[in-house]
Design an enzyme around this catalytic site. Structure first.
Site, short mmCIF file in Angstrom:
data_model
loop_
_atom_site.label_atom_id
_atom_site.label_comp_id
_atom_site.label_asym_id
_atom_site.label_seq_id
_atom_site.Cartn_x
_atom_site.Cartn_y
_atom_site.Cartn_z
N ALA A 21 -4.25 -72.91 21.97
CA ALA A 21 -3.67 -72.74 23.30
C ALA A 21 -3.26 -71.31 23.57
O ALA A 21 -2.83 -70.59 22.67
CB ALA A 21 -2.45 -73.65 23.44
N CYS A 22 -3.39 -70.88 24.82
CA CYS A 22 -2.79 -69.62 25.24
C CYS A 22 -2.34 -69.73 26.68
O CYS A 22 -2.51 -70.78 27.31
CB CYS A 22 -3.74 -68.43 25.04
SG CYS A 22 -5.02 -68.23 26.28
N GLY A 23 -1.78 -68.70 27.22
CA GLY A 23 -1.20 -68.76 28.56
C GLY A 23 -2.21 -69.16 29.63
O GLY A 23 -1.88 -69.90 30.55
N ASN A 30 -5.13 -73.97 28.22
CA ASN A 30 -3.86 -73.28 28.51
C ASN A 30 -2.68 -74.11 28.02
O ASN A 30 -2.81 -75.29 27.71
CB ASN A 30 -3.74 -72.96 30.01
CG ASN A 30 -3.71 -74.20 30.87
OD1 ASN A 30 -2.87 -75.09 30.68
ND2 ASN A 30 -4.62 -74.29 31.82
N VAL A 31 -1.51 -73.49 27.96
CA VAL A 31 -0.35 -74.17 27.35
C VAL A 31 0.07 -75.45 28.07
O VAL A 31 0.44 -76.43 27.44
CB VAL A 31 0.90 -73.27 27.24
CG1 VAL A 31 0.83 -72.42 26.02
CG2 VAL A 31 1.16 -72.45 28.46
#
Lengths: 96, 146
Positions: free
Chosen positions: A9-11, A41-42
């Site tokens: 996951a990332c922003g 995404n998160v």
């Protein structure tokens, strides 16, 4: 070991999370762990986390996942295969 | 990776920035100039970091400003920036300082994935990162991968 279900996951779900996924694929292969990796995404990752075994994300996002059942692993250096390998060994393989 | 960035004039060199937001905007500037992105894109990147923390700093010294696909992006590209002085993203965490910036923009997932793969491959090599940190001109960048 059954196939491990992993979220990276990332922003935004389009940059760091894909880098984590690329690096994880290599690391899991070296450690002989059969894993299926999904990147997103998160927000999406949090809502889906309970269907997965492990969430990998940048250390600064770990707090977002408070309360999820999956093992959440924060990474300091997304490019470091060493850090990834050590954390997989410690938090996934040794726990089985 | 650097050859293409230099050829397409997608690079900049700066002394430093007091505010990471200015660094993100400056890193995006060449892509704004050639129409790859619109001003919404740097705004989106900054908004996400303000909301979630400096997740775009992916390794010591390395920042990859990016936001969601499709918002303020017209093409798939990378753009390089280097600063002499570290840009601070978190005043309490020097590990979140960055000097190498690679902005990512994407409309085509296949090309974007190739870009990411080249980026992660190149910047995982500590010897290359050391050379990039020393680079002061586009000519220096071209020598990095020799």
């Amino acid at each position: 070991m059954a196939k491990l279900k992993v979220i990276a996951a990332c922003g935004s779900g389009m940059g760091s999370s894909q880098i984590i996924k690329m690096k994880l694929e290599k690391a899991f292969k070296k450690l002989n762990v059969d894993a299926e990796i999904y990147h997103t995404n998160v927000g999406d990752a949090k809502s889906q986390a309970n269907n997965y075994d492990v969430v990998f994300c940048s250390e600064s996002l770990v707090g977002t996942f408070t309360g999820v059942k999956a093992t959440v692993i924060g990474l300091k250096n997304l490019l470091s295969e060493k850090e990834m390998t050590e954390k997989i060994q410690e938090k996934i393989i040794d726990k089985k | 990776m650097f050859k293409e960035l230099v050829e397409k004039k997608r690079y900049s060199f700066h002394e430093g920035f007091n505010d990471w937001r200015d660094a993100v905007r400056a890193a995006c500037q060449p892509l704004l100039d050639d129409g790859t992105i619109t001003p919404i894109y740097p705004d989106e990147i900054i908004k996400k970091v303000e909301e979630l923390g400096p997740y775009i700093v992916i390794a010591p010294n390395i920042c990859i400003p990016h936001a969601q696909e499709g918002v303020g992006v017209n093409d798939t590209a990378m753009c390089f920036m280097k600063t002499e002085k570290p840009v601070h993203f978190d005043p309490n965490d020097p590990e979140k300082d960055a000097r190498i910036f690679v902005v990512l923009a994407s409309t085509n997932n296949n090309i974007h994935l190739e870009n990411l793969s080249a980026l992660s491959e190149t910047l995982s090599d500590e010897a290359i990162v050391a050379k990039v940190l020393e680079a002061k001109t586009p000519e220096d960048l071209l020598k990095v991968e020799e």
